[in-house]
Design a protein around this motif. Sequence first.
Motif, PDB file in Angstrom:
ATOM      1  N   THR A 152       0.816  -1.215   0.000  1.00  0.00           N
ATOM      2  CA  THR A 152       0.000   0.000   0.000  1.00  0.00           C
ATOM      3  C   THR A 152       0.853   1.270   0.000  1.00  0.00           C
ATOM      4  O   THR A 152       0.331   2.370  -0.115  1.00  0.00           O
ATOM      5  CB  THR A 152      -0.925   0.052   1.249  1.00  0.00           C
ATOM      6  OG1 THR A 152      -0.092   0.117   2.421  1.00  0.00           O
ATOM      7  CG2 THR A 152      -1.819  -1.174   1.339  1.00  0.00           C
ATOM      8  N   LEU A 153       2.188   1.123   0.130  1.00  0.00           N
ATOM      9  CA  LEU A 153       3.051   2.307   0.117  1.00  0.00           C
ATOM     10  C   LEU A 153       3.213   2.814  -1.308  1.00  0.00           C
ATOM     11  O   LEU A 153       3.178   2.040  -2.251  1.00  0.00           O
ATOM     12  CB  LEU A 153       4.441   1.964   0.665  1.00  0.00           C
ATOM     13  CG  LEU A 153       4.547   1.377   2.075  1.00  0.00           C
ATOM     14  CD1 LEU A 153       5.996   1.011   2.366  1.00  0.00           C
ATOM     15  CD2 LEU A 153       4.043   2.377   3.114  1.00  0.00           C
ATOM     16  N   SER A 154       3.423   4.134  -1.471  1.00  0.00           N
ATOM     17  CA  SER A 154       3.662   4.658  -2.817  1.00  0.00           C
ATOM     18  C   SER A 154       5.087   4.327  -3.245  1.00  0.00           C
ATOM     19  O   SER A 154       5.926   3.941  -2.426  1.00  0.00           O
ATOM     20  CB  SER A 154       3.427   6.169  -2.859  1.00  0.00           C
ATOM     21  OG  SER A 154       4.573   6.833  -2.383  1.00  0.00           O
ATOM     22  N   GLY A 155       5.333   4.468  -4.551  1.00  0.00           N
ATOM     23  CA  GLY A 155       6.598   4.039  -5.149  1.00  0.00           C
ATOM     24  C   GLY A 155       7.834   4.545  -4.418  1.00  0.00           C
ATOM     25  O   GLY A 155       8.749   3.776  -4.142  1.00  0.00           O
ATOM     26  N   GLY A 156       7.838   5.831  -4.090  1.00  0.00           N
ATOM     27  CA  GLY A 156       9.020   6.423  -3.478  1.00  0.00           C
ATOM     28  C   GLY A 156       9.348   5.829  -2.115  1.00  0.00           C
ATOM     29  O   GLY A 156      10.510   5.584  -1.788  1.00  0.00           O
ATOM     30  N   TRP A 157       8.319   5.591  -1.301  1.00  0.00           N
ATOM     31  CA  TRP A 157       8.557   5.034   0.044  1.00  0.00           C
ATOM     32  C   TRP A 157       9.057   3.609  -0.057  1.00  0.00           C
ATOM     33  O   TRP A 157       9.954   3.181   0.658  1.00  0.00           O
ATOM     34  CB  TRP A 157       7.267   5.063   0.876  1.00  0.00           C
ATOM     35  CG  TRP A 157       6.676   6.424   1.000  1.00  0.00           C
ATOM     36  CD1 TRP A 157       5.489   6.849   0.491  1.00  0.00           C
ATOM     37  CD2 TRP A 157       7.257   7.568   1.645  1.00  0.00           C
ATOM     38  NE1 TRP A 157       5.301   8.173   0.779  1.00  0.00           N
ATOM     39  CE2 TRP A 157       6.365   8.636   1.486  1.00  0.00           C
ATOM     40  CE3 TRP A 157       8.465   7.773   2.330  1.00  0.00           C
ATOM     41  CZ2 TRP A 157       6.621   9.908   1.989  1.00  0.00           C
ATOM     42  CZ3 TRP A 157       8.724   9.039   2.828  1.00  0.00           C
ATOM     43  CH2 TRP A 157       7.811  10.084   2.661  1.00  0.00           C
ATOM     44  N   LYS A 158       8.413   2.845  -0.969  1.00  0.00           N
ATOM     45  CA  LYS A 158       8.778   1.448  -1.170  1.00  0.00           C
ATOM     46  C   LYS A 158      10.250   1.339  -1.566  1.00  0.00           C
ATOM     47  O   LYS A 158      10.981   0.479  -1.103  1.00  0.00           O
ATOM     48  CB  LYS A 158       7.925   0.880  -2.304  1.00  0.00           C
ATOM     49  CG  LYS A 158       7.153  -0.352  -1.918  1.00  0.00           C
ATOM     50  CD  LYS A 158       6.464  -0.964  -3.116  1.00  0.00           C
ATOM     51  CE  LYS A 158       5.089  -0.382  -3.334  1.00  0.00           C
ATOM     52  NZ  LYS A 158       4.374  -0.993  -4.450  1.00  0.00           N
TER      53      LYS A 158
ATOM     54  N   PRO B 160      16.691   1.290  -9.939  1.00  0.00           N
ATOM     55  CA  PRO B 160      16.041   1.483  -8.638  1.00  0.00           C
ATOM     56  C   PRO B 160      14.975   2.571  -8.643  1.00  0.00           C
ATOM     57  O   PRO B 160      14.122   2.576  -7.771  1.00  0.00           O
ATOM     58  CB  PRO B 160      17.211   1.878  -7.733  1.00  0.00           C
ATOM     59  CG  PRO B 160      18.199   2.519  -8.647  1.00  0.00           C
ATOM     60  CD  PRO B 160      18.086   1.760  -9.932  1.00  0.00           C
ATOM     61  N   THR B 161      15.016   3.483  -9.585  1.00  0.00           N
ATOM     62  CA  THR B 161      14.095   4.628  -9.504  1.00  0.00           C
ATOM     63  C   THR B 161      13.016   4.589 -10.562  1.00  0.00           C
ATOM     64  O   THR B 161      12.289   5.566 -10.727  1.00  0.00           O
ATOM     65  CB  THR B 161      14.865   5.952  -9.641  1.00  0.00           C
ATOM     66  OG1 THR B 161      15.595   5.918 -10.851  1.00  0.00           O
ATOM     67  CG2 THR B 161      15.793   6.171  -8.479  1.00  0.00           C
TER      68      THR B 161
END
Lengths: 306, 310
Positions: B134-140, B161-162
């Motif tokens: 459920t986390l957004s891409g950046g946090w994950k 990675p990005t």
Amino acid sequence: MQALSISTVSKTFGTITAVDALSLTVERGEMFALVGPDGSGKTTTIRMLCGIVKPDSGTVTVLDYDVQKQKEEVKRRIGYLSQRFSLYGDLTIDENIEFFAEIHKVRGYKQRRDELLEFTRLTPFRDRLADKLSGGMKQKLALACTLIHTPDIIFLDEPTTGVDPVSRRDFWKVLSALLKTGITIIMTTPYLDEAERCSRVALMNDGKILLTDTPAGLKQHMNGEVVEIVCSDIRRSFALLKPNPSVLEVQAFGDRLNIVVRSAAADVPGILSFLASNSVEVSDWRTVRPSLENVFISLLTDRREA
Amino acid sequence: MNAIEVRGLTKRFGQFTAVDHIDFDVKQGEIFGFLGANGAGKSTTIRMLCGLLSSTEGTARVGGFDINTDPHSVKQSIGYMSQKFSLYEDLTVEENIDFFGRVYGITESALKERKAWVLDIANLHGREKSITGTLSGGWKQRLALGCAVLHRPRIVFLDEPTSGVDPVMRRKFWELINELSADGVTVLVTTHFLEEAEYCNDIILINAGKIIASGSPKELKRDHIKHPILEVHCSDVVRAMERIEEEPWAVETSIFGTTIHVNVENEQQGRDAITSLLHRNGITVNGIERITPSLEDVFIYLLEHGGGKG
């Protein structure tokens, strides 16, 4: 002439306000980009423009039609390429386009199909199954399918995400050529260097548009100046400058640092002597043109800290 | 000492040569960019360097260990993270960290301290019980990086990675990579964002399994751009582009916002030709300036003119 306009449009999903009283006008023949962080409302905005998502309030007008009341008129004149566009892997290029022609009830599509294949340089591969195409070719095929009914406006939701640089450049060539036919292109992109290619860019955050302008115009909104510093020991200098109060932002590149300061003339001398006192050798410095990324980071940082 | 030394490394799958006699060195503590189009051989090389795949010919030493004779030691001394496979989406943030802790055999007390560090860099304090999916891409992404370096490896492989992460989070992610590098960790990274390749100390570009260019970003721009790029500010850019691209001296033409970028054979002749052509067509020229090529310009040029498949 206007291609589309939205006026004080809002959309909430449960407790989340995805789009918040947004207003926007795009002229015919523009290549327009919606740019912003994840969850800023770009995709929801595009979906409301296409009539896929119904706004809670406000009006959406596309090609002088009310998107909610005249759905069929709008549908016939627009094309939409979603992020998760699906082609039929077990159909050939030709068959995929044929399928879309039938959905859109395009009669005598064969000539149009040939033109689109030429245009996207897919003609030599027309009998190949979609599953056997590279990512870049799939993307171009998806675009060709989106264009089969000769729409006046196309909406592209992150069309180049995950596509390699060479295919990305190729896709942009195709888009540039499309503009010559007078079509209007509205796109979202996470690549700020791509936004530089658009005639106008809207920066979105938290469901609102912070600014809309040409790429050059947006750069006028940069808070401060970007200074490039070529020095020894880049990583240590990065760590030294990060907490420095006159340095608003610092980016470490392989062979240099870029810092953002309020004023180069006022701030750089102090920074240079600070670096010298920490035995960092500075061989060169100059102010450089901000990138759109610099502008966006500076605007979003101001917001988040405000 | 070099963190990674690659000599004649080759991998064949049947008739197909995925990686074809490549040589390169990665210095301790540097950020090294490993670039190429999809299918160029990047992933195969990384899998060999991580000790997951043996080579057909040639070899490599990673952290001093031979990938073919001592893959176990290689695996223990590195961290690996990719956008796609790193985290278990249906586990919570904390369960993911615990899982990687056990895989790496980290003791309970050390794990407690490392867990706090991961939550810190990922800014996930208070969200330990959130389901990772459920986390957004950046946090994950930051959580994945934290898990990949939980056991303090000296060498980290980051495979795209990005990808799918927004610009603000991408910038923060690179700050983390810089901090790792400042601590002496060697970082080998692949990316599709050529703007990000600018953050690297050294870069190699591979195509069809072979290295076609290597150097610092500055050297690559100096050595490989043969045609000056002119940015033309004018009225009616679409019509101007149509006119310019018909001319033999325009090597490449593209619209850039309200300007046009033209690659020309010769700067002065190009300026004169553009000015007179647009003037004859009733288009007002407001300025022409020579711009610095981007790494993307360099790579497109190399892939189209220099390398392999063509």
